[in-house]
Design a protein around this motif. Structure first.
Motif, mmCIF file in Angstrom:
data_model
loop_
_atom_site.group_PDB
_atom_site.id
_atom_site.type_symbol
_atom_site.label_atom_id
_atom_site.label_comp_id
_atom_site.label_asym_id
_atom_site.label_seq_id
_atom_site.Cartn_x
_atom_site.Cartn_y
_atom_site.Cartn_z
ATOM 1 N N ALA A 116 -1.136 10.612 -6.790
ATOM 2 C CA ALA A 116 0.155 11.112 -7.278
ATOM 3 C C ALA A 116 0.744 12.130 -6.312
ATOM 4 N N GLU A 117 -0.097 12.988 -5.745
ATOM 5 C CA GLU A 117 0.384 13.960 -4.761
ATOM 6 C C GLU A 117 1.066 13.240 -3.604
ATOM 7 N N MET A 118 0.461 12.164 -3.144
ATOM 8 C CA MET A 118 1.016 11.397 -2.042
ATOM 9 C C MET A 118 2.338 10.739 -2.435
ATOM 10 N N GLN A 119 2.407 10.201 -3.644
ATOM 11 C CA GLN A 119 3.631 9.520 -4.066
ATOM 12 C C GLN A 119 4.788 10.487 -4.232
ATOM 13 N N ALA A 170 -3.427 1.927 -3.958
ATOM 14 C CA ALA A 170 -2.024 1.585 -4.206
ATOM 15 C C ALA A 170 -1.096 2.568 -3.501
ATOM 16 N N SER A 171 -1.456 3.840 -3.506
ATOM 17 C CA SER A 171 -0.612 4.855 -2.878
ATOM 18 C C SER A 171 -0.523 4.655 -1.372
ATOM 19 N N LEU A 172 -1.654 4.336 -0.740
ATOM 20 C CA LEU A 172 -1.646 4.083 0.707
ATOM 21 C C LEU A 172 -0.795 2.861 1.037
ATOM 22 N N LEU A 173 -0.940 1.817 0.242
ATOM 23 C CA LEU A 173 -0.153 0.602 0.459
ATOM 24 C C LEU A 173 1.340 0.883 0.318
ATOM 25 N N THR A 174 1.719 1.564 -0.755
ATOM 26 C CA THR A 174 3.130 1.860 -0.970
ATOM 27 C C THR A 174 3.662 2.794 0.107
ATOM 28 N N GLY A 175 2.844 3.766 0.515
ATOM 29 C CA GLY A 175 3.267 4.666 1.583
ATOM 30 C C GLY A 175 3.585 3.920 2.863
ATOM 31 N N LEU A 176 2.761 2.931 3.194
ATOM 32 C CA LEU A 176 3.008 2.125 4.384
ATOM 33 C C LEU A 176 4.285 1.308 4.221
ATOM 34 N N TYR A 186 1.500 12.502 -13.486
ATOM 35 C CA TYR A 186 0.423 13.234 -12.828
ATOM 36 C C TYR A 186 -0.670 12.330 -12.269
ATOM 37 N N ALA A 187 -0.483 11.008 -12.427
ATOM 38 C CA ALA A 187 -1.493 10.076 -11.927
ATOM 39 C C ALA A 187 -0.859 8.801 -11.380
ATOM 40 N N ILE A 188 0.398 8.878 -10.943
ATOM 41 C CA ILE A 188 1.087 7.696 -10.422
ATOM 42 C C ILE A 188 0.386 7.211 -9.157
ATOM 43 N N GLY A 189 0.376 5.906 -8.950
ATOM 44 C CA GLY A 189 -0.318 5.385 -7.780
ATOM 45 C C GLY A 189 0.565 4.585 -6.850
ATOM 46 N N GLY A 190 1.084 3.430 -7.321
ATOM 47 C CA GLY A 190 1.745 2.517 -6.407
ATOM 48 C C GLY A 190 3.239 2.367 -6.545
ATOM 49 N N ASP A 191 3.874 2.985 -7.546
ATOM 50 C CA ASP A 191 5.317 2.816 -7.740
ATOM 51 C C ASP A 191 6.108 3.874 -6.985
ATOM 52 N N ASN A 192 7.280 3.469 -6.515
ATOM 53 C CA ASN A 192 8.091 4.372 -5.704
ATOM 54 C C ASN A 192 9.550 3.950 -5.774
ATOM 55 N N PHE A 193 10.452 4.917 -5.649
ATOM 56 C CA PHE A 193 11.872 4.628 -5.450
ATOM 57 C C PHE A 193 12.353 5.418 -4.245
ATOM 58 N N ASP A 194 13.378 4.907 -3.596
ATOM 59 C CA ASP A 194 13.882 5.553 -2.387
ATOM 60 C C ASP A 194 15.362 5.252 -2.258
#
Length: 405
Positions: A158-161, A215-221, A185-193
């Protein structure tokens, strides 16, 4: 000194304050300028349920509701609220602190009784806006404000997201955006931009496969690759193609990121779209609610060198668009009913006149009610956009291509 000179002096002193000292500096300035006897800076927590007071670490002080009471009303309505307190000698003014449509929190100022006249409230509102800009900038150099936003520890994913997000809202004359993520507080793979320009707005909604850190690493990439391609100035379909190549090169098709890409022409209301996976988009026009049907294309990274094609549809002044990840539309109740089939439309209809920020939050609240618990089975991202457009410049669009609504 004239009013503009006073404002310039105030802003200069805020800019000169050390990042961690903004609350104390604000208190001193408001004491000098308005006779303020107490100043409290509240920041909205990640779950948008509480307004947390900013104090020296470790944070102390009692949080207040982000949607109830005088401070919560100021936050949700985005209007100043004057509270008559038990102290007859003072009044408490609650001022929304918002930066370019991103709601940060509330500034509460206790002033002498009878001094909360319209001019004073207006001046304090301008001060709150100036302070908000400084808080947003100071967040690059201190953890104070990020720590104040949390009621408990964030997971590392979640910190990364949250660090990857542009904010939780954006406003310009042509549109207003409000967005929300859960579990906050525990989000992993979802994101908006999003990215706004002189004539265009680009919005993406991404749902990375898996859970937690993976999931967070994948979404970050995926998000970083989309940004890199967008900033190279290439078209929407090519942005998707380059991000697809980046994800495939890293994971070899074992995991992928579902993404919806939208590019709005601010003059005409024409929207170019690439549907690369599972996020869905709904359009509210008048009393109607319809899902915009786009041709589904492969998620980013599923196959090597996937070609992508753009489609177009139109938005008109007064339209509302709501984008949701698969964790929203694909979640079932205990009875097996998908949230996206009926319950979502009920929530969207009931919140048609509420601001986009509150609609995004209401969708998540409705989803939790639908599942019958506080813990969602999957990540959920909601983005709500109200379209105003540019008056007198409607233009002629290419129409709704390839089956788009």
């Amino acid at each position: 000194m004239n009013v503009s000179g006073q404002q310039s002096s105030v802003e200069s002193r805020l800019r000169a304050a050390p990042p961690h000292a903004l609350p104390a500096t604000a208190g001193a300035l408001l004491s000098e300028g308005y006779g303020a006897r107490e100043v409290t800076l509240f920041l909205a927590d990640y779950g948008l349920t509480l307004l947390q007071p900013v104090t020296h670490l470790p944070h102390t002080g009692e949080p207040v509701s982000a949607y109830d009471g005088p401070a919560g009303t100021a936050f949700t309505s985005q209007r100043p609220v004057v509270e008559i307190t038990g102290d007859p000698a003072t009044e408490l003014i609650h001022l929304p602190m918002t930066v370019r449509g991103d709601r940060l929190g509330v500034l509460s100022v206790r002033v002498p009784a009878g001094s909360a006249d319209p001019a004073t409230v207006l001046g304090l509102g301008e001060f709150a806006t100036a302070l908000g800009h400084e808080v947003a900038t100071a967040g690059r150099d201190t953890d104070l404000y990020l720590q104040a936003r949390r009621t408990r520890r964030l997971t590392l994913a979640a910190e990364m997201q949250w660090q990857l997000l542009p904010g939780r809202g954006c406003a310009r004359p042509e549109y207003t955006i409000g967005a929300h993520l859960e579990p906050a507080y525990a989000i992993g793979g979802d994101n908006f931009d999003w990215s706004t320009g002189a004539d265009h707005l680009t919005v993406t909604l991404t749902d990375g496969m898996g859970q937690g850190i993976d999931a967070s690493l994948l979404t970050g990439l995926a998000v970083s690759a989309l940004r890199n391609a967008r900033r190279a100035g290439i078209g929407l379909a090519d942005q998707a193609a380059l991000a697809d190549q980046a994800v495939y090169a890293q994971y070899g098709g074992k995991v992928y990121a579902s993404t919806l890409l939208l590019r709005f022409d601010l003059d005409t209301g024409t929207v170019s779209a690439v549907d690369a996976g599972s996020p869905q988009i709904y359009r509210l026009r008048g009393a109607g609610i319809e899902r915009i049907e786009l041709t589904a294309q492969f998620p980013l990274g599923m196959f090597e060198e996937t070609p992508y094609e753009e489609q177009t549809f139109r938005v008109e002044p007064g339209d509302r668009l709501v984008g949701i990840s698969s964790g929203v539309h694909g979640t079932s109740s205990a009875a097996g009913d998908l949230f996206g089939e009926r319950a979502l439309r009920q929530v969207l209809g009931a919140t048609r006149r509420t601001p986009p920020h509150e609609t995004a939050r209401a969708v998540v609240a409705g989803l939790m009610e639908h599942t019958g618990g506080k813990d969602l089975p999957a990540d959920a991202a909601v983005l709500c956009l109200d379209w105003t457009g540019r008056s007198g410049r409607s233009g002629t669009a290419a129409g709704d291509g390839s089956g788009a609504g």
